[in-house]
Design a protein around this motif. Structure first.
Motif, PDB file in Angstrom:
ATOM      1  N   UNK A   1       0.842  -1.198   0.000  1.00  0.00           N
ATOM      2  CA  UNK A   1       0.000   0.000   0.000  1.00  0.00           C
ATOM      3  C   UNK A   1       0.875   1.245   0.000  1.00  0.00           C
ATOM      4  N   UNK A   2       0.541   2.199  -0.845  1.00  0.00           N
ATOM      5  CA  UNK A   2       1.201   3.505  -0.829  1.00  0.00           C
ATOM      6  C   UNK A   2       0.121   4.558  -0.614  1.00  0.00           C
ATOM      7  N   UNK A   3       0.226   5.269   0.491  1.00  0.00           N
ATOM      8  CA  UNK A   3      -0.760   6.302   0.799  1.00  0.00           C
ATOM      9  C   UNK A   3      -0.317   7.677   0.333  1.00  0.00           C
ATOM     10  N   UNK A   4       0.995   7.864   0.217  1.00  0.00           N
ATOM     11  CA  UNK A   4       1.513   9.164  -0.198  1.00  0.00           C
ATOM     12  C   UNK A   4       2.778   8.961  -1.025  1.00  0.00           C
ATOM     13  N   UNK A   5       2.819   9.552  -2.200  1.00  0.00           N
ATOM     14  CA  UNK A   5       3.985   9.409  -3.078  1.00  0.00           C
ATOM     15  C   UNK A   5       4.989  10.503  -2.713  1.00  0.00           C
ATOM     16  N   UNK A   6       5.825  10.192  -1.723  1.00  0.00           N
ATOM     17  CA  UNK A   6       6.806  11.161  -1.243  1.00  0.00           C
ATOM     18  C   UNK A   6       8.189  10.826  -1.798  1.00  0.00           C
ATOM     19  N   UNK A   7       9.198  11.525  -1.309  1.00  0.00           N
ATOM     20  CA  UNK A   7      10.558  11.321  -1.813  1.00  0.00           C
ATOM     21  C   UNK A   7      11.056   9.906  -1.554  1.00  0.00           C
ATOM     22  N   UNK A   8      10.638   9.322  -0.443  1.00  0.00           N
ATOM     23  CA  UNK A   8      11.053   7.952  -0.139  1.00  0.00           C
ATOM     24  C   UNK A   8      10.513   6.979  -1.174  1.00  0.00           C
TER      25      UNK A   8
ATOM     26  N   UNK B   1       9.532   2.126 -13.875  1.00  0.00           N
ATOM     27  CA  UNK B   1       8.795   2.372 -12.641  1.00  0.00           C
ATOM     28  C   UNK B   1       8.585   3.858 -12.383  1.00  0.00           C
ATOM     29  N   UNK B   2       9.531   4.692 -12.787  1.00  0.00           N
ATOM     30  CA  UNK B   2       9.375   6.124 -12.538  1.00  0.00           C
ATOM     31  C   UNK B   2       8.161   6.679 -13.274  1.00  0.00           C
ATOM     32  N   UNK B   3       7.890   6.179 -14.485  1.00  0.00           N
ATOM     33  CA  UNK B   3       6.712   6.653 -15.217  1.00  0.00           C
ATOM     34  C   UNK B   3       5.429   6.162 -14.550  1.00  0.00           C
ATOM     35  N   UNK B   4       5.495   4.991 -13.933  1.00  0.00           N
ATOM     36  CA  UNK B   4       4.316   4.464 -13.245  1.00  0.00           C
ATOM     37  C   UNK B   4       4.021   5.262 -11.979  1.00  0.00           C
ATOM     38  N   UNK B   5       5.066   5.711 -11.302  1.00  0.00           N
ATOM     39  CA  UNK B   5       4.855   6.553 -10.125  1.00  0.00           C
ATOM     40  C   UNK B   5       4.301   7.917 -10.530  1.00  0.00           C
ATOM     41  N   UNK B   6       4.750   8.427 -11.660  1.00  0.00           N
ATOM     42  CA  UNK B   6       4.196   9.685 -12.169  1.00  0.00           C
ATOM     43  C   UNK B   6       2.715   9.515 -12.489  1.00  0.00           C
ATOM     44  N   UNK B   7       2.380   8.365 -13.086  1.00  0.00           N
ATOM     45  CA  UNK B   7       0.981   8.067 -13.391  1.00  0.00           C
ATOM     46  C   UNK B   7       0.169   7.945 -12.110  1.00  0.00           C
ATOM     47  N   UNK B   8       0.757   7.306 -11.101  1.00  0.00           N
ATOM     48  CA  UNK B   8       0.066   7.142  -9.820  1.00  0.00           C
ATOM     49  C   UNK B   8      -0.235   8.495  -9.182  1.00  0.00           C
ATOM     50  N   UNK B   9       0.691   9.417  -9.321  1.00  0.00           N
ATOM     51  CA  UNK B   9       0.490  10.755  -8.754  1.00  0.00           C
ATOM     52  C   UNK B   9      -0.674  11.464  -9.442  1.00  0.00           C
ATOM     53  N   UNK B  10      -0.720  11.369 -10.777  1.00  0.00           N
ATOM     54  CA  UNK B  10      -1.820  11.981 -11.534  1.00  0.00           C
ATOM     55  C   UNK B  10      -3.150  11.352 -11.137  1.00  0.00           C
ATOM     56  N   UNK B  11      -3.177  10.022 -11.093  1.00  0.00           N
ATOM     57  CA  UNK B  11      -4.423   9.309 -10.815  1.00  0.00           C
ATOM     58  C   UNK B  11      -4.928   9.567  -9.401  1.00  0.00           C
ATOM     59  N   UNK B  12      -4.060   9.383  -8.420  1.00  0.00           N
ATOM     60  CA  UNK B  12      -4.509   9.500  -7.027  1.00  0.00           C
ATOM     61  C   UNK B  12      -4.929  10.919  -6.676  1.00  0.00           C
ATOM     62  N   UNK B  13      -4.234  11.909  -7.241  1.00  0.00           N
ATOM     63  CA  UNK B  13      -4.615  13.297  -6.974  1.00  0.00           C
ATOM     64  C   UNK B  13      -5.942  13.652  -7.637  1.00  0.00           C
ATOM     65  N   UNK B  14      -6.343  12.843  -8.630  1.00  0.00           N
ATOM     66  CA  UNK B  14      -7.640  13.042  -9.286  1.00  0.00           C
ATOM     67  C   UNK B  14      -8.736  12.203  -8.637  1.00  0.00           C
TER      68      UNK B  14
ATOM     69  N   UNK C   1      -3.344   4.633  -2.965  1.00  0.00           N
ATOM     70  CA  UNK C   1      -4.644   5.114  -2.510  1.00  0.00           C
ATOM     71  C   UNK C   1      -4.933   6.518  -3.023  1.00  0.00           C
ATOM     72  N   UNK C   2      -6.151   6.702  -3.458  1.00  0.00           N
ATOM     73  CA  UNK C   2      -6.577   7.988  -4.004  1.00  0.00           C
ATOM     74  C   UNK C   2      -6.656   9.056  -2.921  1.00  0.00           C
ATOM     75  N   UNK C   3      -6.499  10.285  -3.360  1.00  0.00           N
ATOM     76  CA  UNK C   3      -6.723  11.428  -2.488  1.00  0.00           C
ATOM     77  C   UNK C   3      -8.185  11.839  -2.614  1.00  0.00           C
ATOM     78  N   UNK C   4      -8.668  12.536  -1.620  1.00  0.00           N
ATOM     79  CA  UNK C   4     -10.026  13.054  -1.716  1.00  0.00           C
ATOM     80  C   UNK C   4     -10.065  14.094  -2.819  1.00  0.00           C
ATOM     81  N   UNK C   5     -10.948  13.888  -3.791  1.00  0.00           N
ATOM     82  CA  UNK C   5     -11.013  14.775  -4.949  1.00  0.00           C
ATOM     83  C   UNK C   5     -11.721  16.067  -4.592  1.00  0.00           C
ATOM     84  N   UNK C   6     -11.063  17.185  -4.896  1.00  0.00           N
ATOM     85  CA  UNK C   6     -11.661  18.485  -4.649  1.00  0.00           C
ATOM     86  C   UNK C   6     -12.735  18.769  -5.689  1.00  0.00           C
ATOM     87  N   UNK C   7     -13.810  19.417  -5.258  1.00  0.00           N
ATOM     88  CA  UNK C   7     -14.905  19.709  -6.179  1.00  0.00           C
ATOM     89  C   UNK C   7     -14.446  20.587  -7.336  1.00  0.00           C
ATOM     90  N   UNK C   8     -13.541  21.521  -7.062  1.00  0.00           N
ATOM     91  CA  UNK C   8     -13.077  22.431  -8.105  1.00  0.00           C
ATOM     92  C   UNK C   8     -12.280  21.704  -9.176  1.00  0.00           C
TER      93      UNK C   8
END
Length: 278
Positions: free
Chosen positions: A200-207, A224-237, A266-273
């Motif tokens: 489980x990854x809850x936050x994509x930090x420097x570690x 793997x670096x491109x997959x982490x970039x994708x994960x950041x886009x997806x979870x923040x959405x 894990x996804x982040x809570x999506x902002x309405x805006x």
């Protein structure tokens, strides 16, 4: 396992498969694996789940068609291989899914299609209409007119990123990236016997970012670096994402049963805006 329970209710799912999953080392299509993928996705659609498939492989298939073992350096040659390979790829997908009584549609995108508000809305409406008709959209970057995917530039750069952008666009519940690795490890599994698979990854930090390293295969563009970039886009959405091994695509069904497979971001809570933004 509690976090995995949320995957059972996923209704709209984007699945990305890479070149290394679809082809043998010699570049020829892995038809057994592709058939298992088609069977698995057909089963999901029979359960009234909405699925979008983001498929790499056009250049790799083109290479196999001409018995090339190394990606050419000349851009025009890469684009020609993509044109040949994409045709072959869609022909195979069409026949495989027809055997399971499902229809596929080709959707080729460039970054300009999603940069422009009107074009982005048209793309979103197309996806929604296809899924409403029970058709499987199969997405790839339009390599014959776009050099960004081939040269690793700007918005997409690879189909991992493209799959995350598509998942965000259609407000998917889950993005599954099938690769040639079991998930994200804390060390390179090819170099360390003491590596540990991160469940489980809850936050994509420097570690977490430090765990990624290396390039993709000679037939593909991702690592793997491109997959982490994708994960950041997806979870923040607001989209959950799983990286898993695609050697047996039936693993998709196990992921949706909530089993502890691969790495779940894990996804982040999506902002309405941000809900309508891409």
């Amino acid at each position: 396992m509690q976090h995995r329970e949320i995957l059972k209710s996923a209704k709209r799912i984007v699945i990305k498969v890479g070149t290394s999953t679809l082809t043998h080392e010699n570049g020829k299509m892995n038809l057994i694996r592709m058939d298992r993928l088609a069977m698995t996705i057909a089963e999901l659609m029979n359960e009234n789940k909405e699925v979008i498939l983001v498929s790499s492989g056009a250049i790799g298939v083109g290479m196999g068609k001409f018995n090339l073992r190394k990606r050419p350096d000349v851009m025009g040659m890469k684009q020609a291989l993509a044109a040949v390979g994409q045709c072959e790829l869609m022909n195979i997908y069409s026949r495989l899914f027809a055997a399971y009584n499902h229809t596929v549609a080709q959707v080729l995108l460039t970054k300009t299609d999603l940069d422009d508000d009107v074009k982005r809305l048209n793309v979103m409406n197309t996806f929604n209409s296809l899924m409403e008709f029970g058709v499987l959209p199969i997405v790839n970057e339009n390599d014959t007119v776009s050099v960004d995917e081939i040269q690793h530039l700007n918005m997409f750069g690879d189909n991992d990123t493209l799959s995350a952008v598509v998942a965000k666009l259609v407000s998917a519940d889950l993005l599954i990236i099938l690769s040639d690795v079991d998930g994200l490890y804390d060390k390179n599994p090819g170099k360390s016997k003491e590596c540990r698979l991160i469940s489980i990854v809850e936050n994509i930090d420097d570690t977490v970012l430090s765990y990624a390293g290396g390039k993709g295969t000679s037939r593909g563009t991702g690592g793997m670096i491109t997959k982490l970039s994708a994960a950041k886009i997806a979870t923040e959405a607001g989209v959950n994402m799983v990286i898993a091994n695609g050697a047996n695509p039936v693993v998709i069904l196990d992921i949706l049963k909530g089993e502890d497979i691969g790495t779940l971001f894990l996804r982040k809570e999506k902002k309405q805006d941000d809900a309508a933004a891409v």
